[in-house]
Design a protein around this motif. Sequence first.
Motif, PDB file in Angstrom:
ATOM      1  N   GLU A 220       0.837  -1.201   0.000  1.00  0.00           N
ATOM      2  CA  GLU A 220       0.000   0.000   0.000  1.00  0.00           C
ATOM      3  C   GLU A 220       0.872   1.251   0.000  1.00  0.00           C
ATOM      4  OE1 GLU A 220      -3.595   2.099   2.590  1.00  0.00           O
ATOM      5  OE2 GLU A 220      -2.366   0.528   3.502  1.00  0.00           O
ATOM      6  N   PHE A 223       2.502   1.852  -3.502  1.00  0.00           N
ATOM      7  CA  PHE A 223       1.611   2.426  -4.514  1.00  0.00           C
ATOM      8  C   PHE A 223       1.171   3.837  -4.143  1.00  0.00           C
ATOM      9  CE2 PHE A 223       1.035  -2.063  -5.785  1.00  0.00           C
ATOM     10  CZ  PHE A 223       1.246  -1.927  -7.148  1.00  0.00           C
ATOM     11  N   ASP A 224       1.091   4.141  -2.847  1.00  0.00           N
ATOM     12  CA  ASP A 224       0.771   5.505  -2.429  1.00  0.00           C
ATOM     13  C   ASP A 224       1.862   6.486  -2.851  1.00  0.00           C
ATOM     14  OD1 ASP A 224      -1.640   4.864  -1.317  1.00  0.00           O
ATOM     15  OD2 ASP A 224      -0.909   4.740   0.746  1.00  0.00           O
ATOM     16  N   ASN A 226       4.108   6.023  -5.343  1.00  0.00           N
ATOM     17  CA  ASN A 226       4.486   5.949  -6.756  1.00  0.00           C
ATOM     18  C   ASN A 226       3.238   5.839  -7.626  1.00  0.00           C
ATOM     19  OD1 ASN A 226       7.648   5.458  -6.648  1.00  0.00           O
ATOM     20  ND2 ASN A 226       6.735   4.157  -5.070  1.00  0.00           N
ATOM     21  N   SER A 227       3.401   6.117  -8.909  1.00  0.00           N
ATOM     22  CA  SER A 227       2.261   6.102  -9.836  1.00  0.00           C
ATOM     23  C   SER A 227       2.162   4.800 -10.613  1.00  0.00           C
ATOM     24  CB  SER A 227       2.383   7.281 -10.819  1.00  0.00           C
ATOM     25  OG  SER A 227       3.604   7.191 -11.553  1.00  0.00           O
ATOM     26  N   THR A 229       1.020   1.309 -12.065  1.00  0.00           N
ATOM     27  CA  THR A 229      -0.253   0.584 -12.139  1.00  0.00           C
ATOM     28  C   THR A 229      -0.061  -0.863 -11.700  1.00  0.00           C
ATOM     29  OG1 THR A 229       0.134   0.026 -14.470  1.00  0.00           O
ATOM     30  CG2 THR A 229      -1.120   2.030 -14.001  1.00  0.00           C
ATOM     31  N   ARG A 245      -1.214  -5.777  -9.032  1.00  0.00           N
ATOM     32  CA  ARG A 245      -1.789  -4.545  -9.552  1.00  0.00           C
ATOM     33  C   ARG A 245      -2.181  -3.585  -8.433  1.00  0.00           C
ATOM     34  NH1 ARG A 245      -6.432  -7.087 -13.287  1.00  0.00           N
ATOM     35  NH2 ARG A 245      -6.675  -8.359 -11.407  1.00  0.00           N
ATOM     36  N   ARG A 246      -2.150  -2.314  -8.762  1.00  0.00           N
ATOM     37  CA  ARG A 246      -2.588  -1.292  -7.804  1.00  0.00           C
ATOM     38  C   ARG A 246      -4.011  -1.589  -7.332  1.00  0.00           C
ATOM     39  NH1 ARG A 246      -1.546   4.189  -6.693  1.00  0.00           N
ATOM     40  NH2 ARG A 246       0.207   4.132  -8.161  1.00  0.00           N
ATOM     41  N   TYR A 250      -5.328  -2.066  -3.388  1.00  0.00           N
ATOM     42  CA  TYR A 250      -6.316  -1.187  -2.758  1.00  0.00           C
ATOM     43  C   TYR A 250      -7.613  -1.931  -2.436  1.00  0.00           C
ATOM     44  CZ  TYR A 250      -3.343   2.869  -3.674  1.00  0.00           C
ATOM     45  OH  TYR A 250      -2.318   3.768  -3.676  1.00  0.00           O
TER      46      TYR A 250
END
Length: 454
Positions: A220, A223-224, A226-227, A229, A245-246, A250
């Motif tokens: 988490e 991905f928070d 960095n962008s 996917t 995957r993002r 999430y």
Amino acid sequence: MQVKQKHSWEVLRDYLARDDSKGLNDYLSALTGEESLRAMSRLDAEEQQLIMARVSPESAAEFIEYIPSEPAADLLGELSPEVAASIVSELDSDDAADVLAELEHEDLEEILRYMDERDAGEARQLLAYDDDVAGGLMMTEYFSYPRAFRAGAVLQDLARREEEYDLHNVHYIYVTGAGKQLLGMVLIRDIVFAAPNVRLAEIVRPAVSVRDSTPLDELENLFDENSFTAVPVVDETGHMLGVVRRRAVYDAVAERAESEHLKSQGIVGGEELRSMPTQLRSRRRLSWLSINIVLNLIAASVIAQYQDVLSAVIVLAVFLPIISDMSGCSGNQAVAVSMRELSLGVIKPADFYYVWRKEAVVGLINGVVLGILIASVAWIWQGNPWLGLVVGLALSVNTVVAVSIGGTVPVLLKALKIDPAVASGPILTTITDMCGFFLLLGTASLMLPLLSAN
């Protein structure tokens, strides 16, 4: 005269009654995920099974993908293993693993037996992981090519696999060496704008990867910050296993938060939808409510010991629920912070004293402020400063008790390997109610002449 439009579940029933499999498939496919879930939830279990058996595996998989894993597994478990296997095979590998993990062992083995050997092997690989680590969240579908491949050859292969490309919304191509050793990644646009004869080794970029054992909270955070996917998942030797995957991360975070919330509200045993069997839903709720009866009786016994005090100063009854509710709110705030810090690994069971000390300070400050407020209200309302003192003192002290219990009980339960989300609430409520009632009525009994003077 206006003709009443049928609800979606009524339309599905009509197709079933006419045994129109094509119409059923076309209608269900045309519904959005939310609409199909709403329609299917209004049907009984037998009707749901008939629909899943009659529509195409692709349409059934689209619906299964949209509903929570446990109800999805219950639905698949009632189908024939062959039909269930055809539906699971249409799911992305990560979604398939989530559903399969909820099945009974016998049902799982039967379905895997009817699946393609490769798909079944990938499913077993994913099922071997916990569901809150990268290995349990990853999907095994991704595009990778050897470093010697040329950009033109990659584009030709992607064009040949257009349907697969669209399905997985591919943004990255992974470059691998011998034995799927991850060497890096290439953006799709880099390949599109590269000369056809350029090798991937010339345009490859370093790839941020995660180990298959990486926990959900670290994913988490990744991905928070960095962008991406998606990120590749590797084993201890750097061999690529899949991508996480993002969306999957999430979704898992949201499911965990929802699960903890449901447990704290007394919904135990997993997901609950109103389309589930009534007896099952009732049994799950009663397991919590029955315990709460006992705990509330314990708290009420304190009031029973002070009936004479309540009879003499009946206005105290007005403040009992206020002190109970305010202390409960303060305690629940402390529970929420401890639960969050436990999930992030910020605190461990060994930090019991540290947690209590931090909460006690906050509780003391808030207790004094809240005590003064409620004391002022009691004094102005009844014109008796001694009543204000009793009420304010009870709320102040009980606030400290509540945050101390709320902060430390989850830590203690974690040390005892008991789910804090389930047990923290009842323990907090019972103790704060008992202490609050005792503090208010006990102090009032000591000052009874002053309270009844007016």
